[in-house]
Write a protein that holds these residues in place. Sequence first.
Motif, short mmCIF file in Angstrom:
data_model
loop_
_atom_site.label_atom_id
_atom_site.label_comp_id
_atom_site.label_asym_id
_atom_site.label_seq_id
_atom_site.Cartn_x
_atom_site.Cartn_y
_atom_site.Cartn_z
N GLU A 147 30.76 -10.40 31.25
CA GLU A 147 29.32 -10.20 30.92
C GLU A 147 30.31 -9.46 29.41
N LYS A 148 30.99 -9.02 29.41
CA LYS A 148 31.16 -8.25 27.77
C LYS A 148 32.02 -9.48 27.43
N ILE A 149 33.10 -9.30 27.90
CA ILE A 149 33.69 -10.93 27.44
C ILE A 149 33.67 -12.17 26.83
N GLU A 150 32.56 -12.34 27.59
CA GLU A 150 31.30 -13.39 27.04
C GLU A 150 30.64 -13.07 26.04
N ASP A 151 30.61 -11.95 25.69
CA ASP A 151 30.24 -11.47 24.84
C ASP A 151 30.75 -11.60 23.64
N ALA A 152 32.37 -11.09 23.60
CA ALA A 152 33.41 -10.87 22.98
C ALA A 152 33.69 -11.94 22.44
N ALA A 153 33.65 -12.98 23.34
CA ALA A 153 34.22 -14.46 22.77
C ALA A 153 33.08 -15.42 21.69
N GLN A 154 31.99 -14.36 22.19
CA GLN A 154 31.08 -14.93 20.70
C GLN A 154 31.24 -14.55 19.33
N VAL A 155 31.25 -12.99 19.23
CA VAL A 155 31.92 -12.17 18.18
C VAL A 155 32.91 -13.25 17.31
N HIS A 156 34.18 -13.58 18.56
CA HIS A 156 35.81 -14.77 17.42
C HIS A 156 34.82 -15.18 17.46
N ARG A 157 33.58 -16.23 18.08
CA ARG A 157 33.78 -17.80 17.21
C ARG A 157 32.76 -17.64 16.28
N TYR A 158 32.03 -16.41 16.00
CA TYR A 158 31.92 -15.91 13.79
C TYR A 158 32.80 -15.97 13.24
N THR A 159 33.97 -15.15 14.31
CA THR A 159 34.61 -14.30 12.84
C THR A 159 35.40 -15.09 12.81
N GLY A 160 36.46 -15.79 13.82
CA GLY A 160 37.35 -16.36 14.03
C GLY A 160 39.25 -15.12 13.63
N VAL A 161 38.71 -13.25 14.15
CA VAL A 161 39.69 -12.20 13.92
C VAL A 161 39.65 -11.43 15.37
N ALA A 162 38.96 -11.79 15.92
CA ALA A 162 38.85 -10.56 17.18
C ALA A 162 39.33 -11.50 18.56
N PRO A 163 40.47 -12.42 18.64
CA PRO A 163 40.42 -12.56 19.99
C PRO A 163 41.23 -12.14 20.88
N THR A 164 41.33 -11.32 21.03
CA THR A 164 41.86 -10.04 21.78
C THR A 164 40.67 -9.49 22.57
N VAL A 165 40.20 -9.02 23.60
CA VAL A 165 39.45 -7.01 24.11
C VAL A 165 40.02 -6.20 25.05
N ALA A 166 39.51 -5.42 24.16
CA ALA A 166 40.30 -3.95 25.03
C ALA A 166 39.86 -3.66 25.96
N LEU A 167 40.04 -3.72 27.44
CA LEU A 167 39.70 -3.01 28.66
C LEU A 167 39.60 -1.15 29.01
N HIS A 168 38.72 -1.19 29.46
CA HIS A 168 39.16 0.55 29.95
C HIS A 168 38.61 0.52 31.11
N ILE A 169 39.46 1.06 32.15
CA ILE A 169 39.49 1.34 33.39
C ILE A 169 39.09 2.92 33.55
N PRO A 170 38.12 3.18 34.30
CA PRO A 170 37.79 2.11 35.24
C PRO A 170 36.18 1.74 35.05
N TRP A 171 35.86 1.73 33.82
CA TRP A 171 34.47 0.95 33.92
C TRP A 171 34.70 -0.29 33.75
N ASP A 172 36.01 -1.00 33.57
CA ASP A 172 36.06 -2.84 33.67
C ASP A 172 37.02 -2.71 34.72
N LYS A 173 37.04 -1.97 35.93
CA LYS A 173 37.54 -2.53 37.29
C LYS A 173 37.42 -3.95 37.98
#
Length: 249
Positions: free
Chosen positions: A42-68
């Motif tokens: 779901e975090k990736i879905e939200d990040a993808a929406q930001v990229h669709r709006y801005t066009g400058v945020a093509p990657t998402v950093a992960l934090h382990i184990p928060w994103d395990k």
Amino acid sequence: MTDAVRAALRAQRIELPSWAFGNSGTRFKVFAQAGVPRTPYEKIEDAAQVHRYTGVAPTVALHIPWDKVDDYTHLAAFAKEHGVGLGTINANVFQDNDYMLGSVTNPDPDVRRKATDHLLECVDIAAAVGVRDVKLWFSDGTNYPGQDSIRARQDRLAEALQQTYDALGEDQRLLLEYKLFEPAFYTTDVPDWGTAYVHCLRLGPKAQVVIDTGHHARVPTSSSSWRCCYARRSWARSTSTPASTPTTT
């Protein structure tokens, strides 16, 4: 705004941190909000929406184990389906109760082994999804005089960093982060960018310093950073490859 400025803004690339989409607040309270992502997907879905709006945020950093997750290749494929990619893999060695006296600098070898194994896990995750960067930040430090040997803690830190560096793939990088104004009560094991730089200098060209400028820098870098660079200069002599200059995030 000139055409050159517009072109530069369109060309920039900003990596979004997955944890930016979680509940937020202050250091004293986290305020729960409706609609906050519950999973890395779901975090990736939200990040993808930001990229669709801005066009400058093509990657998402992960934090382990928060994103395990059980299958990181599946998570990477999910991100690609949504028009983004996975970015820097961030380790977390600051929340477990075992790390009360430090993680990789802890005087207990079993705790150090646990922390270092997590760093190696993050290298493996990055390799599994084809990510270049693994970022490490340590909250390790001491709270009163005589609690531990400051010199020994630096040696323990160096040992863990070396093990992590040796596990890197050919195209991977280790990013050692220094956060402005994130001290322990008495000493902090990575107290300034100079300490981070000396460790990276010793490791080699695949190690770089990251400075977190989001912690309210108020004054130029003090001379203490330079003193730190020379305090353990014997480390720098052990490598003939110049380290990269600090980068900011």
